[in-house]
Design a protein around this motif. Structure first.
Motif, PDB file in Angstrom:
ATOM      1  N   TYR A  13       0.861  -1.197   0.000  1.00 19.27           N
ATOM      2  CA  TYR A  13       0.000   0.000   0.000  1.00 19.27           C
ATOM      3  C   TYR A  13       0.896   1.245   0.000  1.00 19.27           C
ATOM      4  N   GLY A  40      -5.173  11.603   1.585  1.00 18.02           N
ATOM      5  CA  GLY A  40      -5.418  10.165   1.572  1.00 18.02           C
ATOM      6  C   GLY A  40      -6.069   9.616   0.324  1.00 18.02           C
ATOM      7  N   TYR A  80      -4.285  -3.449  -3.301  1.00 22.21           N
ATOM      8  CA  TYR A  80      -5.612  -3.777  -2.773  1.00 22.21           C
ATOM      9  C   TYR A  80      -5.821  -5.286  -2.595  1.00 22.21           C
ATOM     10  N   GLU A 107     -16.639  -0.686  -2.278  1.00 25.01           N
ATOM     11  CA  GLU A 107     -15.852   0.549  -2.428  1.00 25.01           C
ATOM     12  C   GLU A 107     -15.387   0.770  -3.860  1.00 25.01           C
ATOM     13  N   SER A 160     -12.373   3.183  -5.707  1.00 28.91           N
ATOM     14  CA  SER A 160     -11.210   3.998  -5.381  1.00 28.91           C
ATOM     15  C   SER A 160     -10.647   4.524  -6.701  1.00 28.91           C
TER      16      SER A 160
HETATM   17  C1  AVJ Z   1      -9.060   5.675   2.560  1.00 31.49           C
HETATM   18  C2  AVJ Z   1     -10.548   5.487   0.721  1.00 31.49           C
HETATM   19  C3  AVJ Z   1      -8.340   6.278   0.372  1.00 31.49           C
HETATM   20  O1  AVJ Z   1      -9.325   3.782  -1.365  1.00 31.49           O
HETATM   21  O2  AVJ Z   1      -7.244   3.372  -0.940  1.00 31.49           O
HETATM   22  C4  AVJ Z   1      -7.607   0.990   1.415  1.00 31.49           C
HETATM   23  C5  AVJ Z   1      -9.394   2.843   1.539  1.00 31.49           C
HETATM   24  N1  AVJ Z   1      -9.569   0.485   0.742  1.00 31.49           N
HETATM   25  N2  AVJ Z   1      -7.587  -0.276   1.004  1.00 31.49           N
HETATM   26  C6  AVJ Z   1      -8.384   3.660  -0.580  1.00 31.49           C
HETATM   27  C7  AVJ Z   1      -8.858   1.482   1.246  1.00 31.49           C
HETATM   28  C8  AVJ Z   1      -8.782  -0.589   0.610  1.00 31.49           C
HETATM   29  C9  AVJ Z   1      -8.595   3.939   0.910  1.00 31.49           C
HETATM   30  N3  AVJ Z   1      -9.157   5.313   1.140  1.00 31.49           N
END
Ligand code: AVJ
Length: 324
Positions: A58, A164, A209, A283, A285
């Motif tokens: 990450y 972020g 991810y 989600e 992103s």
């Molecule tokens: C906090 C929304 C920016 O989208 O990278 C991290 C959340 N989801 N790993 C992203 C997240 C999976 C992160 N954010």
């Protein structure tokens, strides 16, 4: 006698009052099931997200923190002295401390949906930065909300800090609406500092991810665990698996929870069915090139000033102003 004004206060706009069950039922009753990503962040979700930020795959947090450290002098000059720094999604406040130390704002207004983390971090920052007025706001900042009165804090202008790449949770159309609202909170002459993950090759994104230790999977599955804990649902966590993939055309990572078999789950008296292989979309992103994000910002009535990036072009920190 002049009485010392409180350096720290918390305004609770009750973002979670009664919405969770309603949002879960609505999201899981659609033909394409989905859940809002804001519900990731209960205490366990916050802890798992902090762990994600430390993962070797990450890169986002490390790249953005590095950028803040390298360019903080430049950034502080752009913000100017004695601003009111309004932060959406303050989280653990690690990057913010770098900014607070260099920019010396008059006031810091952290806004977050996770009340306990917000309260702890904001109070801690108020202790660490004597003279800084800290006005914490617990709110779902992705929706319309009213800021508390910030007059009388001695701030010369307002600057929004939105780090972020959380803006990536919104579709581009939603992001434009969001930025337009944020512009209203900042007012003419103010600025916005926004961290945005850059478009890059799919393999790097996929790894970020789908980490080897399964922390992202645990973060995603915690959403079902939270529904079990708080809403008394009967999700079998072993019968769902984490799925995350990059959609190159849309420029977004999608996270899903996939049902590994046909099953039914009862939530709040309603029975919901899952087919084998059916997913809950949890989600988005979005990733943006510098140009695409600047274009989006212009559509929201903002003027792009500059964007700081790292040598590898992993991440961008944009500075935009609200025209007079
Ligand atoms: C906090 C929304 C920016 O989208 O990278 C991290 C959340 N989801 N790993 C992203 C997240 C999976 C992160 N954010």
């Amino acid at each position: 006698m002049v009485r010392a004004r409180a350096a720290y206060s918390l305004h609770d706009l009750h973002p979670d009052a009664g919405d969770f069950l309603e949002d879960v039922r609505t999201g899981l009753s659609q033909p394409r099931k989905s859940l809002p990503p804001k519900y990731f962040y209960d205490a366990q979700g916050c802890a798992l997200f902090e762990a994600i930020c430390e993962l070797p795959e990450y890169y986002l947090t490390r790249a953005e923190t590095g950028l803040m450290q390298s360019h903080v002098g430049d950034i502080a000059r752009r913000l100017g002295p004695a601003c009111a720094l309004i932060e959406y999604g303050s989280g653990s406040g690690r990057k913010t401390r770098i900014l607070l130390a260099a920019a010396s704002p008059a006031a810091y207004v952290p806004i977050d949906i996770a009340r306990a983390q917000l309260d702890a971090t904001a109070a801690e920052i108020a202790r660490e930065f004597p003279g800084l007025r800290v006005v914490a706001v617990c709110a779902d900042y992705m929706r319309p909300f009213s800021l508390p009165d910030l007059e009388g804090l001695g701030a010369r202008r307002r600057v929004v800090y939105f780090p972020g790449s959380t803006i990536g949770n919104l579709t581009p159309a939603e992001a434009a609406t969001f930025l337009t609202r944020a512009r209203g909170q900042v007012k003419a002459g103010g600025g916005m500092l926004i961290g945005v993950d850059l478009r890059k090759d799919a393999s790097r994104l996929h790894a970020a991810y789908n980490d080897a230790r399964g922390v992202t999977a645990a973060f995603n599955l915690n959403l079902l665990a939270r529904i079990n804990r708080e809403l008394g649902a009967g999700f079998d966590l072993a019968a769902f698996r984490h799925r995350a993939f990059y959609d190159e055309a849309l420029g977004r990572i999608e996270m899903h929870l996939e049902s590994t078999k046909a099953q039914s789950v009862t939530i709040g008296g309603r029975v919901l069915h899952f087919r084998e292989g059916e997913t809950i979309h949890t989600e988005n992103s979005y990733k943006y090139s510098i140009r695409d994000f600047q274009e989006l910002a212009r559509a929201a009535g903002l003027s792009p000033v500059t964007c700081w990036t790292d040598a590898e072009q992993l991440f961008g920190v944009h500075y935009l102003i609200v025209p007079e």
